[in-house]
Design an enzyme around this catalytic site. Sequence first.
Site, mmCIF file in Angstrom:
data_model
loop_
_atom_site.group_PDB
_atom_site.id
_atom_site.type_symbol
_atom_site.label_atom_id
_atom_site.label_comp_id
_atom_site.label_asym_id
_atom_site.label_seq_id
_atom_site.Cartn_x
_atom_site.Cartn_y
_atom_site.Cartn_z
ATOM 1 N N GLY A 158 0.887 -1.436 0.225
ATOM 2 C CA GLY A 158 -0.153 -0.116 0.291
ATOM 3 C C GLY A 158 0.753 1.435 -0.010
ATOM 4 O O GLY A 158 0.505 1.857 -0.811
ATOM 5 N N PHE A 159 1.211 1.341 0.748
ATOM 6 C CA PHE A 159 2.556 2.265 1.125
ATOM 7 C C PHE A 159 1.859 3.859 1.168
ATOM 8 O O PHE A 159 2.585 5.107 0.655
ATOM 9 C CB PHE A 159 3.660 2.362 0.310
ATOM 10 C CG PHE A 159 4.418 1.101 0.387
ATOM 11 C CD1 PHE A 159 4.873 0.182 1.118
ATOM 12 C CD2 PHE A 159 3.911 0.505 -1.147
ATOM 13 C CE1 PHE A 159 5.524 -0.520 0.866
ATOM 14 C CE2 PHE A 159 4.746 -1.118 -1.602
ATOM 15 C CZ PHE A 159 5.336 -1.621 -0.460
ATOM 16 N N PRO A 182 10.833 -8.916 16.438
ATOM 17 C CA PRO A 182 12.505 -8.576 16.383
ATOM 18 C C PRO A 182 11.915 -8.202 14.562
ATOM 19 O O PRO A 182 12.573 -8.248 14.053
ATOM 20 C CB PRO A 182 12.855 -9.176 16.681
ATOM 21 C CG PRO A 182 12.078 -9.639 18.412
ATOM 22 C CD PRO A 182 10.949 -9.511 17.876
ATOM 23 N N GLY A 229 5.262 2.120 17.085
ATOM 24 C CA GLY A 229 4.506 1.772 15.713
ATOM 25 C C GLY A 229 5.980 1.995 14.397
ATOM 26 O O GLY A 229 7.227 3.424 14.727
ATOM 27 N N ARG A 243 8.355 -0.386 22.701
ATOM 28 C CA ARG A 243 8.809 -1.863 22.434
ATOM 29 C C ARG A 243 8.462 -2.049 21.238
ATOM 30 O O ARG A 243 7.540 -1.586 20.530
ATOM 31 C CB ARG A 243 7.633 -2.529 23.423
ATOM 32 C CG ARG A 243 7.098 -3.728 23.722
ATOM 33 C CD ARG A 243 6.046 -4.030 24.185
ATOM 34 N NE ARG A 243 6.580 -4.520 25.735
ATOM 35 C CZ ARG A 243 5.805 -4.872 26.434
ATOM 36 N NH1 ARG A 243 4.791 -5.633 26.369
ATOM 37 N NH2 ARG A 243 6.107 -4.429 27.664
ATOM 38 N N THR A 253 9.317 -9.351 12.341
ATOM 39 C CA THR A 253 8.762 -8.399 10.815
ATOM 40 C C THR A 253 9.671 -6.740 11.717
ATOM 41 O O THR A 253 9.216 -5.802 10.547
ATOM 42 C CB THR A 253 7.029 -9.129 11.477
ATOM 43 O OG1 THR A 253 7.219 -8.220 13.346
ATOM 44 C CG2 THR A 253 6.677 -10.360 11.082
ATOM 45 N N ILE A 287 -1.184 -4.621 5.735
ATOM 46 C CA ILE A 287 -0.555 -4.683 4.405
ATOM 47 C C ILE A 287 0.393 -4.835 3.289
ATOM 48 O O ILE A 287 1.668 -4.760 3.141
ATOM 49 C CB ILE A 287 -0.751 -2.342 3.620
ATOM 50 C CG1 ILE A 287 0.455 -2.097 4.966
ATOM 51 C CG2 ILE A 287 -1.767 -2.457 4.345
ATOM 52 C CD1 ILE A 287 -0.084 -0.412 4.728
ATOM 53 N N THR A 331 2.513 -4.970 6.485
ATOM 54 C CA THR A 331 3.422 -5.602 7.719
ATOM 55 C C THR A 331 3.611 -6.159 8.816
ATOM 56 O O THR A 331 4.706 -5.706 9.642
ATOM 57 C CB THR A 331 3.085 -3.106 8.430
ATOM 58 O OG1 THR A 331 1.114 -3.439 8.593
ATOM 59 C CG2 THR A 331 2.979 -2.714 7.782
ATOM 60 N N GLU A 375 6.254 3.977 9.537
ATOM 61 C CA GLU A 375 7.715 5.014 8.989
ATOM 62 C C GLU A 375 8.616 5.690 9.047
ATOM 63 O O GLU A 375 9.217 5.866 8.207
ATOM 64 C CB GLU A 375 6.429 6.486 9.466
ATOM 65 C CG GLU A 375 4.884 6.330 9.576
ATOM 66 C CD GLU A 375 4.035 5.975 7.766
ATOM 67 O OE1 GLU A 375 4.328 6.127 7.335
ATOM 68 O OE2 GLU A 375 3.494 5.386 8.229
#
Lengths: 735, 171
Positions: free
Chosen positions: A235-236, A626, A696, A622, A628, A461, A463, A699
Amino acid sequence: MASYIGSATSRVDGRAKVTGEAKYAGEFNVPGLVHGYVVDSIIPKGRIVRIDASGALGIAGVIDVLTHSNRPPMADKDDAYKDEVAPEKGSPYRPLYDDRIHFTGQPIALVLAEDWETARVAASQVRIEYQKEAHVTDLHAERTRAYAVDVPEKPRGDAERAFASAAISHAAEYSIPTEHHNPMELFASTAIWENGQLTVYDKTQGVQNVQQYLCKVFNLQPNAVRVMSPYMGGGFGAGLRPQYQVVLTVLAANALKRPVRVMLTRAQMYALGYRPASIERLALGANSGGTLDSMQHEAIAVTSQFEEFARNDTGWGNLLYKSPNAKFEHKLVKLDLPTSCDMRAPGAATGVYALECAMDELAIALKTDPVQLRLQCYSDRHQGEDLPYTSKQLRECYRQGADAFGWSKRNAEPRSMRDGSELVGWGMASGVWEALQVPATVRIVLTANGHAEVATAASDIGTGTYTIMAQVAADMLGLPIDNISVKLGDSTLPQCPVEGGSWIASSVCNAIANTARAVRGDLLELAKATQDSPLSGAGVDDVALIDGKIVSKRDAGRAVSIASAMQSGKAERITREEINQPSEDKSHARNVHSAIFAEVKVDEEIGIIRVTRVVKAVAAGRILNPKTAHSQVMGGVVWGIGMALHEETLYDHRFGRVMNANIAEYHVPVNADIHDIEVIFVDEPDEMVNPLGIKGLGEIGIVGVAAAIANAVYHATGKRVRDLPITLDKVIEFA
Amino acid sequence: MTHSGTTKPKGSIAAAPEKIPITLTVNGTEAKLSVAPWTTLLDALRDHLDLTGTKKGCDHGQCGACTVLVDGRRINSCLTLAVMKEGAEVTTVEGLAHNGELHPLQQAFIDHDAFQCGYCTSGQICSAAGLIAEGKAKSADEIRELMSGNICRCGAYPNIVAAIQQAMERS
Ligand code: FES
Ligand code: FES
């Protein structure tokens, strides 16, 4: 039982993806499927005078040709076309609505046929007569028409005067061209009417966003429309807003009362959204001690004539560096193009590129090591809001990144380092993004056999959402991960916003924690109802779910198995649904940080640039998985390499048209372009940002990478290239 | 400035061409199908045989998502007309696992997290199978070079190389 959270867990959807079982939006082959092929505009502005579809309609197998003049009804108010993430200002584009042409590549007819090949050839037979109007597509030519938009960062002090009187200063303009997301999967939708119910398989980052949009555009009852996107081939940001093919697909399904699929071509995807080209002016002034006195950042970016898409490029310096005087200004230029849109770290990928190149140039002017300059200017507070951070381990990022890279061995002199016929350059930069959260709801259904289904209307997507949700649920419910099934990508599931902005992991996982707590409460009540319950008197937060048991936290010997609690309570299943509301606390800034170190090797004769090593040290709270997480950041670094060296959408402004609308001439990194990438996650416990301490990662991977590479190219060659991408023709003059 | 223009069809077409019966062996099973001469092997697999594991990323031979093995060699199925492959043995990603046991490359891709969205993955795995059969690639650099026809927009390249190395060692 070991914790799943924090362990390197293989993707739970991995098997589906390596065997080809995972189905994407354009892969639902239902009986009687009609295939649509889009005819798009070859002019950027004007109007359709006439469409002659007779040549197409005469071909056997062609069912219909839909245009603005014969399509079924659609809403006529702007509001209906405003999706969840549409820009606030402007009037969204309406596919196949009327005779107006707003941009090249705009769909103007949809050819429908029994098979795809026939639809495609018939599309070539549709004659369009246009009336052209004068157009503008060149940001650089139109920059004087730029107008300012509101930015959250207010000016401080008198930045201009402080700049003028600075001991050492640097001012320059940087530019980034338009870039296209180019996810590997082509945009596609499949629409199926069955018993008054419409099911749409769509390539989207937000199934509920598309569902609500379709209901408004086609005046449909919410319970009659279901949008599915169980897998998405990248997607990005390109799939945040509903794309036009979903409208065309539903239009055709409404017209024909048959199932329809529309898949765009790669070329047609260049008429969707894009990262807006931007011009960024940085002016930095320092005192002789090497700290900032003045920071000014002005950006000019592209939007369409009909909508105002703006992501502030300019405020990032406030998150990184102290400066008593500062000024930020974001401007837009309206062009005859589709509306620009979010693309990986919107605003930051571009703005931080310019800022971090400017900091490098300032360090050179100050004769200071670039890491040292950043430490001298380091800010422990958000400068614009004057707030402390919930956590900020950026100093550690610089330290661990520099150590892993071997930065201390750098000779600061440009052109001083070599490897045979190649010049070697080392550069660095900082990266920053926001730790965002949005309201999200999760449903858990726990069955007496010890299995749980965890569901929300998010999309994975690529991630790793399926996997981290399974990990968190397994830990919170005390079950093996194989007993957890995760359901996503279905608009009928509990509410979840679009997948973007790096907010899904924190929002959804904290919602799992809330729902699991409710499930735990129900289980405890059942357990307490058993005779002589060892848990009598315990409250929901006095117990935990571990290894299939409800266990007292104070005395692990006091436990009841989940199965027996449910059995004795005659509960076959427990169903709970809870929302996670982001904290309203505005007392702290919430951000993710990173430091990037890059090595380039430049062939002295022909200017070929290779990025041979990148170290990216990230502080993002957190880390749930690790494995993914590493892939996500590594992918962002690959994007940064593409941004620095390869990616550029080229326009022929005379025709207002993209010249390289394909994935051979729009260059993205290929395997041979990518060498060593090391990702370091710096330890950053943070209980304030949200209960699980998640910030998160979507980005942060790309932010700052292009700057580190540009700075390394300068260090290798002594040539400063400020206009991306840094292609060999721009560095070749150095020899 | 206002003027008008017209797009002209590139020569008119009256009817779709006749379909031609062909026989392929796909993943070990004989498949008889009737396709127009302009149908690519990719569309024959995806639309006619419902083998959607093979992906379409460009339809122009530029991305590698459609890579399959034909008579043991890796090709871009979007650049191949189905009628040209009469009698051929085609292996797609769906044909790599045996009795539920994953092919070593499939397992290695999971172990090394060699994908994110998964859309390029079928092509990467089939391409890697072809690469290993060619026996040309030994070093990581050679793998990178010879896998560069398969674009991964998610940027999983280092993990793809590691996965292929693992599968090579074990084969
Ligand atoms: S779909 Fe065949 S190479 Fe891209
Ligand atoms: S895994 Fe998404 S394109 Fe490779």
